[in-house]
Design an enzyme around this catalytic site. Structure first.
Site, PDB file in Angstrom:
ATOM      1  N   HIS A   9     -15.714 -29.450  25.965  1.00 45.05           N
ATOM      2  CA  HIS A   9     -15.472 -29.842  27.361  1.00 45.05           C
ATOM      3  C   HIS A   9     -14.165 -30.623  27.454  1.00 45.05           C
ATOM      4  CE1 HIS A   9     -17.107 -33.435  25.458  1.00 45.05           C
ATOM      5  NE2 HIS A   9     -16.536 -34.148  26.424  1.00 45.05           N
ATOM      6  N   HIS A  11     -12.501 -30.826  23.734  1.00 45.65           N
ATOM      7  CA  HIS A  11     -12.988 -31.385  22.479  1.00 45.65           C
ATOM      8  C   HIS A  11     -14.489 -31.178  22.390  1.00 45.65           C
ATOM      9  CE1 HIS A  11     -13.055 -34.498  25.597  1.00 45.65           C
ATOM     10  NE2 HIS A  11     -14.058 -35.069  24.966  1.00 45.65           N
ATOM     11  N   ASP A  67     -12.771 -34.164  29.541  1.00 50.75           N
ATOM     12  CA  ASP A  67     -13.325 -35.297  30.280  1.00 50.75           C
ATOM     13  C   ASP A  67     -12.692 -35.310  31.680  1.00 50.75           C
ATOM     14  OD1 ASP A  67     -14.715 -35.921  27.997  1.00 50.75           O
ATOM     15  OD2 ASP A  67     -13.340 -37.497  27.338  1.00 50.75           O
ATOM     16  N   ARG A 106     -23.544 -40.153  13.085  1.00 53.29           N
ATOM     17  CA  ARG A 106     -22.294 -40.549  13.745  1.00 53.29           C
ATOM     18  C   ARG A 106     -22.625 -41.429  14.942  1.00 53.29           C
ATOM     19  NH1 ARG A 106     -16.909 -38.850  14.878  1.00 53.29           N
ATOM     20  NH2 ARG A 106     -16.416 -38.957  17.088  1.00 53.29           N
TER      21      ARG A 106
HETATM   22  C1  LIG Z   1     -22.727 -31.381  31.884  1.00 52.25           C
HETATM   23  C2  LIG Z   1     -22.212 -32.500  32.341  1.00 52.25           C
HETATM   24  C3  LIG Z   1     -22.291 -33.814  31.614  1.00 52.25           C
HETATM   25  C4  LIG Z   1     -21.190 -34.597  32.285  1.00 52.25           C
HETATM   26  C5  LIG Z   1     -21.412 -34.182  33.719  1.00 52.25           C
HETATM   27  C6  LIG Z   1     -21.425 -32.661  33.590  1.00 52.25           C
HETATM   28  O1  LIG Z   1     -22.011 -31.999  34.680  1.00 52.25           O
HETATM   29  C7  LIG Z   1     -19.974 -32.187  33.385  1.00 52.25           C
HETATM   30  C8  LIG Z   1     -19.072 -33.306  32.829  1.00 52.25           C
HETATM   31  C9  LIG Z   1     -19.797 -34.119  31.731  1.00 52.25           C
HETATM   32  C10 LIG Z   1     -19.040 -35.375  31.316  1.00 52.25           C
HETATM   33  C11 LIG Z   1     -18.115 -35.207  30.088  1.00 52.25           C
HETATM   34  C12 LIG Z   1     -17.390 -36.538  29.831  1.00 52.25           C
HETATM   35  C13 LIG Z   1     -18.348 -37.732  29.874  1.00 52.25           C
HETATM   36  O2  LIG Z   1     -19.141 -37.741  28.682  1.00 52.25           O
HETATM   37  C14 LIG Z   1     -19.280 -37.667  31.109  1.00 52.25           C
HETATM   38  C15 LIG Z   1     -20.087 -38.964  31.263  1.00 52.25           C
HETATM   39  C16 LIG Z   1     -18.483 -37.332  32.317  1.00 52.25           C
HETATM   40  O3  LIG Z   1     -18.028 -38.095  33.148  1.00 52.25           O
HETATM   41  O4  LIG Z   1     -18.341 -35.978  32.433  1.00 52.25           O
HETATM   42  C17 LIG Z   1     -20.123 -36.394  31.007  1.00 52.25           C
HETATM   43  C18 LIG Z   1     -21.169 -36.127  32.100  1.00 52.25           C
HETATM   44  C19 LIG Z   1     -22.562 -36.664  31.732  1.00 52.25           C
HETATM   45  O5  LIG Z   1     -22.909 -36.745  30.546  1.00 52.25           O
HETATM   46  O6  LIG Z   1     -23.317 -36.933  32.680  1.00 52.25           O
HETATM   47  O1  AKG Z   2     -19.150 -38.723  20.656  1.00 47.47           O
HETATM   48  C1  AKG Z   2     -17.986 -38.367  20.534  1.00 47.47           C
HETATM   49  O2  AKG Z   2     -17.330 -38.569  19.529  1.00 47.47           O
HETATM   50  C2  AKG Z   2     -17.315 -37.644  21.695  1.00 47.47           C
HETATM   51  C3  AKG Z   2     -18.269 -37.415  22.838  1.00 47.47           C
HETATM   52  C4  AKG Z   2     -17.582 -36.966  24.093  1.00 47.47           C
HETATM   53  O3  AKG Z   2     -16.631 -36.234  24.050  1.00 47.47           O
HETATM   54  C5  AKG Z   2     -18.086 -37.463  25.369  1.00 47.47           C
HETATM   55  O4  AKG Z   2     -19.082 -38.226  25.370  1.00 47.47           O
HETATM   56  O5  AKG Z   2     -17.501 -37.097  26.409  1.00 47.47           O
HETATM   57 FE   FE2 Z   3     -15.665 -36.047  25.969  1.00 47.47          FE
END
Ligand SMILES: C=C1C[C@]23C[C@@]1(O)CC[C@H]2[C@@]12CC[C@H](O)[C@@](C)(C(=O)O1)[C@H]2[C@@H]3C(=O)O
Ligand code: AKG
Ligand code: FE2
Length: 340
Positions: A208, A265, A210, A275
């Site tokens: 994904h 990543h 961020d 981890r």
């Molecule tokens: C599948 C998902 C988890 C996420 C929200 C989403 O719908 C798409 C973006 C995901 C992500 C990736 C980065 C961060 O870990 C996170 C907190 C964010 O802001 O976007 C996660 C979201 C999550 O885990 O709720």
């Molecule tokens: O846990 C990690 O090292 C990365 C996880 C990550 O990419 C995320 O939480 O968005």
């Molecule tokens: Fe991430």
């Protein structure tokens, strides 16, 4: 690909995806020394090329890492029923295997928290009450405060390097008391059954980008983090528990009109070592318009993206699957080659 379990022991990870093992270790990882007078130039170069770099001499004392890591492990080692009291994440709270609410899963458990006490949700308050050790200690707060301060410095150097004016055009969004930032503690338990998977790797956290402006990650000395290079190959990032790894997020890609690219990543689980990672996701206030910064645009240059607020982007992102190319929805149809 879905794992077809080869033994009963694998049943508990049978919904989690696997991938082919990647042998290539990222040897050319850009390393930026925060005390180097050239840091601003090196940050920009790394973010243009990879959307990613390692930060050393960052000034955050090691003690902050070790304290938070110890508290995190104390929490993750609690009985499952105690941890479940802090969940499910909606989006804040404790989560196990499920990532987001659109069907994504990984070999991971986590705590997702809001970093802004003014908009702390009821769920976060419940977390505070139900998991006293980690939240009664100052470890989380101290760590977040120190990492935020350092991140403000990094994005100001980035602005200098990009010749953005004013130099706080990015940092003010993260400093804002309404900044929509969050913090995540991830725990990837070892998965000994992996050996039965014929050399395949189990996905801890699927690929994904961020969505926010910037993400600042620190982990223990266990490998697993991988980034996707421009040529679409995946490379492993050698762990370094004393350093931070910085990711460009989607919002920063838009604010620089594609000059800096958000990095794809993922994390692969290990068979023998657990981890622990901690990530600060710096986002703007919900009402902020996300658009290329005027001082970065060349004469006559047009935005590659439609106009949107962070709230609109975030709402759309949270409806999407983890691996989706979320910016695609906001690219101008005539805007040229912003896509992946
Ligand atoms: C599948 C998902 C988890 C996420 C929200 C989403 O719908 C798409 C973006 C995901 C992500 C990736 C980065 C961060 O870990 C996170 C907190 C964010 O802001 O976007 C996660 C979201 C999550 O885990 O709720
Ligand atoms: O846990 C990690 O090292 C990365 C996880 C990550 O990419 C995320 O939480 O968005
Ligand atoms: Fe991430």
């Amino acid at each position: 690909m879905v794992v077809h379990s080869q033994s009963a022991a694998l049943d508990h990870c049978s919904l989690i995806k696997t991938c082919k093992p990647t042998t290539s270790v990222f040897k050319g990882i850009p390393v930026v020394d925060l005390r180097d007078p050239e840091a601003k130039t090196l940050i920009v170069k790394a973010c243009e090329e990879y959307g990613f770099f390692k930060l050393v001499n960052h000034g955050v004392p090691m003690e902050f890492f070790t304290r938070l890591e110890a508290e995190a492990l104390k929490f993750f080692n609690l009985p499952q029923s105690d941890k479940d009291k802090a969940g499910p994440p909606d989006p804040f709270g404790y989560g196990l295997k499920k990532i987001g609410s659109n069907g994504d899963v990984g070999w991971v458990e986590y705590l997702l928290l809001n970093t802004n006490p003014q908009i702390t949700s009821l769920k976060s308050l419940t977390v505070f009450r139900e998991t006293p050790e980690i939240f009664r200690s100052s470890a989380v707060n101290d760590y977040i405060q120190a990492v935020k301060r350092m991140t403000f410095e990094v994005v100001e150097l980035m602005a200098d390097g990009l010749k953005i004016e004013p130099r706080d055009a990015l940092s003010r969004l993260l400093r804002d008391e309404k900044s929509d930032s969050c913090f995540r503690l991830n725990h990837y338990p070892p998965c000994p059954e992996l050996q039965a998977l014929g050399g395949r790797n189990l996905i801890g956290f699927g690929e994904h980008t961020d969505p926010q402006i910037i993400s600042v990650l620190r982990s223990n000395n266990t490998s697993g983090l991988q980034i996707c290079l421009r040529d679409k190959t995946w490379v492993s990032v050698p762990p370094d528990q004393t350093s931070f790894f910085i990711n460009v997020g989607d919002a920063l890609q838009v604010m620089t009109n594609g000059r800096l690219r958000s990095v794809r990543h993922r994390v692969l689980a290990e068979s023998m070592r657990s981890r622990v990672s901690m990530i600060y996701f710096g986002g703007p206030p919900l009402s902020e318009k996300i658009a290329p910064l005027a001082s970065l645009m060349a004469k006559g240059e047009e935005s590659l993206y439609e106009e949107f607020t962070w709230w609109e982007y975030k709402t759309s992102a949270y409806k999407s699957r983890l691996g989706a190319y979320r910016l695609g929805h906001f690219e101008k149809k005539t805007g040229g080659a912003a896509g992946q």
